[in-house]
Design a protein around this motif. Structure first.
Motif, short mmCIF file in Angstrom:
data_model
loop_
_atom_site.label_atom_id
_atom_site.label_comp_id
_atom_site.label_asym_id
_atom_site.label_seq_id
_atom_site.Cartn_x
_atom_site.Cartn_y
_atom_site.Cartn_z
N MET A 37 30.08 -60.96 -84.23
CA MET A 37 30.74 -60.91 -82.93
C MET A 37 31.88 -59.90 -82.89
SD MET A 37 28.99 -63.15 -81.32
CE MET A 37 27.98 -64.62 -81.57
N TYR A 38 31.92 -59.13 -81.80
CA TYR A 38 32.99 -58.17 -81.58
C TYR A 38 33.55 -58.34 -80.17
CZ TYR A 38 31.21 -55.71 -85.69
OH TYR A 38 30.81 -55.39 -86.96
N GLU A 39 34.81 -57.97 -80.03
CA GLU A 39 35.43 -57.88 -78.70
C GLU A 39 35.49 -56.40 -78.35
OE1 GLU A 39 39.12 -60.09 -77.98
OE2 GLU A 39 39.93 -58.24 -77.09
N ILE A 40 34.95 -56.05 -77.20
CA ILE A 40 34.92 -54.65 -76.77
C ILE A 40 35.54 -54.52 -75.39
CG2 ILE A 40 32.54 -55.00 -75.98
CD1 ILE A 40 32.07 -51.99 -76.42
N THR A 41 36.34 -53.49 -75.21
CA THR A 41 36.91 -53.16 -73.91
C THR A 41 36.37 -51.79 -73.51
OG1 THR A 41 38.92 -54.42 -74.34
CG2 THR A 41 39.00 -52.82 -72.56
N LEU A 42 35.54 -51.79 -72.46
CA LEU A 42 34.87 -50.58 -72.00
C LEU A 42 35.11 -50.42 -70.51
CD1 LEU A 42 32.82 -48.28 -72.78
CD2 LEU A 42 31.01 -49.84 -72.03
N LEU A 43 35.59 -49.27 -70.10
CA LEU A 43 35.90 -48.99 -68.69
C LEU A 43 36.83 -50.06 -68.11
CD1 LEU A 43 32.37 -47.86 -67.45
CD2 LEU A 43 34.31 -46.42 -68.07
N ALA A 50 27.64 -59.08 -79.15
CA ALA A 50 26.97 -59.81 -80.22
C ALA A 50 25.96 -58.89 -80.90
CB ALA A 50 26.27 -61.05 -79.65
N LYS A 51 26.29 -58.44 -82.12
CA LYS A 51 25.43 -57.52 -82.86
C LYS A 51 24.43 -58.31 -83.69
CE LYS A 51 25.47 -53.75 -86.23
NZ LYS A 51 26.30 -52.94 -87.15
N GLU A 52 23.16 -57.99 -83.55
CA GLU A 52 22.14 -58.74 -84.27
C GLU A 52 22.25 -58.49 -85.78
OE1 GLU A 52 18.46 -55.52 -83.89
OE2 GLU A 52 18.09 -57.63 -84.30
N VAL A 53 22.10 -59.55 -86.56
CA VAL A 53 22.09 -59.45 -88.02
C VAL A 53 20.78 -59.99 -88.59
CG1 VAL A 53 24.59 -59.53 -88.25
CG2 VAL A 53 23.29 -61.66 -88.23
N ARG A 54 19.94 -60.56 -87.70
CA ARG A 54 18.61 -61.00 -88.07
C ARG A 54 17.62 -60.43 -87.07
NH1 ARG A 54 18.84 -67.45 -88.87
NH2 ARG A 54 16.61 -67.08 -88.59
N SER A 55 16.34 -60.67 -87.32
CA SER A 55 15.33 -60.21 -86.37
C SER A 55 15.65 -60.74 -84.99
CB SER A 55 13.95 -60.68 -86.80
OG SER A 55 13.61 -60.13 -88.04
N PRO A 56 15.49 -59.94 -83.94
CA PRO A 56 15.90 -60.37 -82.60
C PRO A 56 15.14 -61.61 -82.15
CG PRO A 56 14.59 -58.36 -82.50
CD PRO A 56 14.92 -58.59 -83.93
N ALA A 57 15.87 -62.49 -81.47
CA ALA A 57 15.27 -63.70 -80.92
C ALA A 57 14.39 -63.34 -79.74
CB ALA A 57 16.38 -64.67 -80.50
N SER A 58 13.64 -64.31 -79.24
CA SER A 58 12.82 -64.09 -78.07
C SER A 58 13.71 -63.83 -76.86
CB SER A 58 11.93 -65.30 -77.80
OG SER A 58 12.72 -66.41 -77.43
N THR A 59 13.12 -63.26 -75.81
CA THR A 59 13.89 -62.99 -74.59
C THR A 59 14.47 -64.27 -74.02
OG1 THR A 59 12.49 -61.07 -74.10
CG2 THR A 59 13.77 -61.99 -72.29
N ASN A 60 13.69 -65.33 -73.98
CA ASN A 60 14.19 -66.62 -73.46
C ASN A 60 15.36 -67.12 -74.29
OD1 ASN A 60 12.40 -66.77 -71.33
ND2 ASN A 60 10.87 -67.93 -72.48
N ALA A 61 15.26 -66.96 -75.62
CA ALA A 61 16.36 -67.41 -76.48
C ALA A 61 17.60 -66.57 -76.25
CB ALA A 61 15.93 -67.33 -77.94
N LEU A 62 17.43 -65.26 -76.10
CA LEU A 62 18.58 -64.38 -75.84
C LEU A 62 19.27 -64.76 -74.53
CD1 LEU A 62 17.08 -60.93 -76.87
CD2 LEU A 62 18.99 -62.09 -77.98
#
Length: 325
Positions: A37-43, A50-62
């Motif tokens: 997890m990161y906190e980002i301030t953009l514009l 949330a940066k993935e560290v495992r294989s991406p979950a399903s779309t429904n799970a995301l």
């Protein structure tokens, strides 16, 4: 992450800031197995990345993860991936799941930023009715000529959050009712201008809906209420008005006057008590000479099955500079 931040500085926002999320106690360990997890301030907007560290979950799970993380942190949430297949990208776009890629492609609907996509992956905008905030933004442009507006200024004008204003402007942009240009020394500001009248009204009217959310009868009308409904139409046209008053207020004002509501139908008829319309947005924002704005008035009466009302509404609209059949 430093390379990703550098790329964002070069392409999107020179002031972008990314740092590790320090309130990890708010997030269940289950999520930390999937994401860093990161906190980002953009514009100027802060959100959880949330940066993935495992294989991406399903779309429904995301989608479920995004909703849960948002509720836990009270921040918008986006996912960061090294790359995405064309199919997964289209799936996330269709489900409006915010994401960023390490090559700086991104889809951040809460910022009004869309990913650069190959033609095969262009997202189709669903046609539906405007939300109250988008309808407010539409009315703001409708009643003003030659105005450019960004999310920060629009938020102040409409008394909403910058994020709400940004979403409203993005929706208008997606349905091609406004045009956008990037401005500012750092290229951070998105300035929006409506398309030409009368096309703005002609294209936009299909997305509009009645602002009236509830109708009650009251003994005493609030001082800030505006002429509405058939009473307002009678003042603007030749149609006869009702025997009782019809006024409108916004939802926020209504929460303070519950005790004045009369629910006895016989009393309402005998005393000809006033009808009070509760609107999804504040009618004062575009009021004219003590009555609600003409387009909102039309929308509030468009479903009335009365030929006389239809004729009066048409007469009222034809006097507006932006109107077209």
């Amino acid at each position: 992450m430093q390379l990703f931040e550098k790329k964002l500085r070069q392409t999107i926002d020179e002031q972008v800031q990314i740092k590790p999320w320090k309130e990890s106690e708010k997030i269940p360990l289950y999520f930390l197995e999937f994401y860093k997890m990161y906190e980002i301030t953009l514009l100027g907007v802060t959100f959880l990345l949330a940066k993935e560290v495992r294989s991406p979950a399903s779309t429904n799970a995301l989608k479920k993860h995004a909703i849960r993380l948002c509720s836990l942190t009270d921040l918008p949430v986006a996912f960061l991936f090294k790359s995405l297949s064309r199919y997964r990208m289209q799936s996330m776009l269709s489900n409006r799941i915010p994401f960023m890629l390490e090559d700086a492609q991104m889809f951040l609907p809460f910022l009004g930023i869309n990913v650069k996509q190959p033609k095969e992956c262009i997202q189709k905008v669903e046609k539906g009715k405007f939300s109250p905030s988008t309808q407010l933004a539409y009315l703001y442009f409708l009643y003003r000529e030659n105005v450019e507006m960004n999310a920060t200024r629009l938020a102040k004008e409409l008394n909403v959050t910058t994020m709400t204003a940004s979403r409203a402007l993005q929706h208008l942009y997606e349905v091609e009712l406004v045009q956008c240009r990037i401005s500012g020394k750092t290229g951070r500001s998105k300035e929006y201008r409506k398309i030409e009248d009368p096309q703005f009204f002609k294209r936009g009217k299909e997305f509009l809906c009645s602002p009236v959310k509830q109708i009650v009868n009251v003994r005493h009308l609030p001082d800030t209420s505006l002429l509405a409904g058939l009473e307002a139409l009678a003042q603007l046209t030749m149609i006869n008005g009702p025997e009782y008053s019809i006024r409108a207020i916004g939802q926020d004002q209504f929460s303070y006057m519950q005790e004045t509501i009369v629910r006895d139908e016989a009393m309402v008829k005998d005393m000809k008590l006033a009808e009070l319309q509760i609107w999804a947005y504040d009618p004062l924002l575009f009021s004219v000479d003590g009555h609600v704005d003409p387009l909102s008035l039309y929308l509030s009466l468009m479903d009335v099955k009365d030929e006389r009302v239809d004729i009066a509404l048409e007469d009222m609209l034809r006097r507006q500079r932006w109107y077209t059949d």
